[in-house]
Design a protein around this motif. Structure first.
Motif, short mmCIF file in Angstrom:
data_model
loop_
_atom_site.label_atom_id
_atom_site.label_comp_id
_atom_site.label_asym_id
_atom_site.label_seq_id
_atom_site.Cartn_x
_atom_site.Cartn_y
_atom_site.Cartn_z
N GLU A 65 -0.34 71.68 25.77
CA GLU A 65 -0.83 70.99 24.50
C GLU A 65 -1.91 72.01 24.20
O GLU A 65 -2.19 72.48 22.96
CB GLU A 65 -1.56 69.60 24.83
N THR A 287 -1.82 66.65 21.11
CA THR A 287 -2.30 65.40 21.27
C THR A 287 -3.78 65.12 20.77
O THR A 287 -3.99 64.02 20.39
CB THR A 287 -2.22 65.07 22.74
N TYR A 288 -4.47 66.12 21.16
CA TYR A 288 -6.02 65.73 20.84
C TYR A 288 -6.42 65.75 19.42
O TYR A 288 -7.49 65.44 18.99
CB TYR A 288 -6.73 66.83 21.72
N ILE A 314 -6.77 63.26 26.94
CA ILE A 314 -5.70 63.10 25.79
C ILE A 314 -4.66 64.26 25.96
O ILE A 314 -4.40 64.72 24.88
CB ILE A 314 -6.61 63.02 24.46
N SER A 315 -4.38 64.05 27.04
CA SER A 315 -2.95 65.03 27.21
C SER A 315 -1.60 64.62 27.16
O SER A 315 -0.50 65.50 27.12
CB SER A 315 -3.02 65.63 28.82
#
Length: 353
Positions: A65, A287-288, A314-315
């Motif tokens: 991410e 994702t974040y 939030i991965s």
């Protein structure tokens, strides 16, 4: 006096040296745990293997991410740099035109002799017309000088911004390279974990919920519906969410590849981005960023098409499809599949359609 003499030391012969060396090596072997038979590293239990693999999966996903975010920012920086370069070129052309105009004016003034204004006024047959002309010429010259000054200032600002963008792009490119190297390191660790899984029996792998490495890509957590009339997708209330869910179902069985956004392979945020792209909605890459792309909803209010996020950082993200299930791209050893929300620590949800 003889009683105080030190005894004479005899030189060590070859046999004595060999004996002493053998004793020393034996002592060293005993101190370090070495022996003729060797001491094998303890075998990991199935539970320890699972813990190690899960940890590596989370590390890989966090790095992925971050890589995705750096890549996105790098692309934006490159676009900004290109825009600045184009604008600088246009303003440079404009500055050149201004300089040419000033050069023509200077040449004309030189050819006219550059008459002193007071003398010109005395010699003029029409002083009023002369004064009007002189004032116009003065205003025109002032406007040209002001225009050149503005263009110079603008060009200087563009050069400053272009340099800043270049520095930013260089920094982001270096960050990408670091993240890529980190990804390779994690991939190597994952390969090691898969080798450990391969040494486990089928029964042990089943007990810890791990797919066999040679069947990971082919495994599914359930049949993929062929149409919206089958499975949880039938209850999707929004047409765009329904399209995203349908896309995700269609990708069940596709391999996980970090950094991939389809159409044949995905990472977790790449799958959700591609699903909503198919529905006509543009999501951020990471994702974040995706969790902030819509309206946050409580877990009790989930409906098919919502994005569901996991872990405190939030991965990880999946696409909720109803009945407590999601479609997601889990990790490098498992393909896109359907899974329960309880499979990972729930962190939040967002509705984008």
């Amino acid at each position: 006096m003889g009683a105080h003499r030190r005894p004479r030391q005899r030189p060590l012969g070859g046999g004595t040296v060999r004996t002493a060396l053998t004793v020393a090596l034996a002592g060293a072997a005993g101190a370090t745990g070495l022996s003729g038979t060797g001491v094998a590293a303890p075998e990991l239990t199935p539970a320890q293997v699972k813990a190690k693999v899960d940890k590596l999966y989370r590390e890989a996903e966090v790095a992925t991410e971050k890589y995705n975010g750096a890549k996105e920012e790098s692309t934006k920086a490159a676009g900004r740099l290109g825009t600045l370069q184009d604008e600088a070129a246009r303003r440079t052309d404009r500055l050149t035109s201004e300089r040419d105009a000033l050069g023509s004016l200077a040449t004309a003034q030189y050819r006219s002799g550059g008459m002193d204004p007071s003398l010109g006024l005395m010699l003029s047959s029409d002083p009023d017309q002369y004064l009007d002309g002189a004032a116009f010429a003065e205003r025109a010259g002032s406007r040209q000088a002001s225009a050149v000054s503005r263009v110079r200032a603008q060009l200087g600002e563009i050069e400053r911004l272009r340099g800043a963008a270049r520095v930013e792009l260089t920094s982001l490119t270096a960050r990408q390279a670091d993240l890529k190297r980190h990804g390779k390191t994690v991939t190597g660790k994952l390969a090691e974990a898969r080798r450990l899984l391969a040494r486990l029996s089928d029964e042990d792998r089943t007990r810890i919920g791990a797919d066999a490495p040679d069947t990971a890509r082919a495994s599914r957590s359930g049949p993929a519906p062929r149409a919206l009339g089958a499975g949880p997708a039938a209850t999707v209330p929004d047409s765009r969410a329904a399209a995203a869910v349908s896309y995700a179902y269609g990708k069940i069985g596709s391999p996980y590849v970090w950094g991939a956004t389809g159409p044949d392979a995905f990472d977790c945020s790449g799958l959700t981005q591609a699903a909503y792209r198919a529905a006509g909605i543009t999501l951020p890459r990471t994702t974040y960023a995706q969790i902030a792309a819509g309206r946050r909803v409580a877990r009790s209010e989930l409906r098919p098409g919502d994005l569901v996020f996991f872990y405190s950082g939030i991965s990880h993200v999946g696409l909720y499809v109803g009945n407590g299930q999601m479609v997601h791209a889990p990790n490098p050893s498992a393909p896109v599949r359907m899974a329960p929300l309880d499979e990972m620590p729930f962190a939040g949800a967002t509705r984008v359609a």
